[in-house]
Design a protein around this motif. Structure first.
Motif, PDB file in Angstrom:
ATOM      1  N   GLN A  45       0.958  -1.539   0.342  1.00  0.00           N
ATOM      2  CA  GLN A  45       0.280  -0.170   0.074  1.00  0.00           C
ATOM      3  C   GLN A  45       0.725   0.891  -0.483  1.00  0.00           C
ATOM      4  O   GLN A  45       1.616   1.609   0.775  1.00  0.00           O
ATOM      5  CB  GLN A  45      -1.094   0.245   1.164  1.00  0.00           C
ATOM      6  CG  GLN A  45      -2.314  -1.004   1.241  1.00  0.00           C
ATOM      7  CD  GLN A  45      -3.071  -0.890   2.203  1.00  0.00           C
ATOM      8  OE1 GLN A  45      -2.620  -0.742   3.302  1.00  0.00           O
ATOM      9  NE2 GLN A  45      -4.069  -1.787   1.954  1.00  0.00           N
ATOM     10  N   GLY A  46       0.667   2.629  -0.639  1.00  0.00           N
ATOM     11  CA  GLY A  46       0.950   3.790  -0.935  1.00  0.00           C
ATOM     12  C   GLY A  46       0.484   4.956  -1.233  1.00  0.00           C
ATOM     13  O   GLY A  46      -0.256   4.128  -2.347  1.00  0.00           O
ATOM     14  N   TYR A  50      -2.913  -0.018  -4.059  1.00  0.00           N
ATOM     15  CA  TYR A  50      -1.960  -0.955  -3.957  1.00  0.00           C
ATOM     16  C   TYR A  50      -1.157  -0.853  -5.048  1.00  0.00           C
ATOM     17  O   TYR A  50      -1.880  -0.427  -6.185  1.00  0.00           O
ATOM     18  CB  TYR A  50      -2.792  -2.464  -4.111  1.00  0.00           C
ATOM     19  CG  TYR A  50      -3.815  -2.585  -2.936  1.00  0.00           C
ATOM     20  CD1 TYR A  50      -2.879  -3.547  -1.317  1.00  0.00           C
ATOM     21  CD2 TYR A  50      -4.709  -2.247  -2.391  1.00  0.00           C
ATOM     22  CE1 TYR A  50      -3.379  -3.768  -0.637  1.00  0.00           C
ATOM     23  CE2 TYR A  50      -5.179  -2.793  -1.522  1.00  0.00           C
ATOM     24  CZ  TYR A  50      -4.510  -3.346  -0.191  1.00  0.00           C
ATOM     25  OH  TYR A  50      -5.592  -3.634   0.767  1.00  0.00           O
ATOM     26  N   GLN A  78       4.249   1.019   4.636  1.00  0.00           N
ATOM     27  CA  GLN A  78       3.870   1.821   3.118  1.00  0.00           C
ATOM     28  C   GLN A  78       4.920   2.339   1.971  1.00  0.00           C
ATOM     29  O   GLN A  78       6.081   2.914   2.834  1.00  0.00           O
ATOM     30  CB  GLN A  78       3.031   2.763   3.501  1.00  0.00           C
ATOM     31  CG  GLN A  78       2.067   2.872   4.526  1.00  0.00           C
ATOM     32  CD  GLN A  78       0.413   2.707   3.858  1.00  0.00           C
ATOM     33  OE1 GLN A  78       0.575   3.860   2.810  1.00  0.00           O
ATOM     34  NE2 GLN A  78      -0.676   1.919   4.097  1.00  0.00           N
ATOM     35  N   GLN A  80       6.810   5.218   0.001  1.00  0.00           N
ATOM     36  CA  GLN A  80       7.128   6.822   0.483  1.00  0.00           C
ATOM     37  C   GLN A  80       6.954   6.810  -1.220  1.00  0.00           C
ATOM     38  O   GLN A  80       8.176   6.874  -2.066  1.00  0.00           O
ATOM     39  CB  GLN A  80       7.862   6.576   0.732  1.00  0.00           C
ATOM     40  CG  GLN A  80       7.896   7.883   1.261  1.00  0.00           C
ATOM     41  CD  GLN A  80       9.648   8.205   1.863  1.00  0.00           C
ATOM     42  OE1 GLN A  80       9.900   7.699   2.439  1.00  0.00           O
ATOM     43  NE2 GLN A  80       9.206   9.353   2.896  1.00  0.00           N
TER      44      GLN A  80
END
Length: 145
Positions: A45-46, A50, A78, A80
């Motif tokens: 995730q981020g 996804y 997460q 970045q």
């Protein structure tokens, strides 16, 4: 007069599923471009989505939850500033660097184990947890070899 490195770099960023590009000149008038593809093996995730990730840590594309469910999950971290075609970057406070995660993914792929890994959990302060085959919980210290 062609900039082979520049051409290869543009291909890497514009076509994220390309893992390797070799450009060779065949005189007098031929340019041979050999391309090796990669595939998505994990999802992280981020930035509200996804991101599908290759074994070498390259972000291939954004996906929704339904599109990410077919891939191994990277939990507890997460991405970045994710962008398509770039390599994964994790926050500085993450206990595992993106490079070390890519090394782990590449080692799992090399050994043929990726298909049976359910997820990798990076939420622990001292160790990552790899859930394997729905039966095994493998705990590895971050500073272990």
């Amino acid at each position: 007069l062609l900039d082979k490195r520049g051409i290869a770099q543009r291909l890497y960023t514009q076509l994220p599923y390309i893992m390797e590009v070799r450009i060779n000149r065949q005189l007098p008038n031929t340019l041979l471009v050999e391309v090796t593809e990669t595939q998505a093996i994990a999802a992280i995730q981020g930035s509200g989505a996804y991101w599908l990730l290759s074994a070498n840590g390259k972000l291939l594309e954004a996906a929704d939850a339904a599109g990410a469910q077919d891939y191994m999950d990277i939990l507890g971290a997460q991405a970045q500033g994710p962008e398509v075609g770039t390599f994964l970057s994790l926050p500085e406070e993450s206990p595992l660097s993106a490079e070390r995660l890519a090394e782990l993914l590449a080692a799992l792929e090399e050994q043929g184990l990726l298909a049976r890994v359910d997820d990798i959990d990076l939420s622990g302060a001292e160790e990552l947890v790899l859930n394997y085959d729905g039966r095994f919980r493998v705990e590895m210290f971050y500073d272990a070899d």
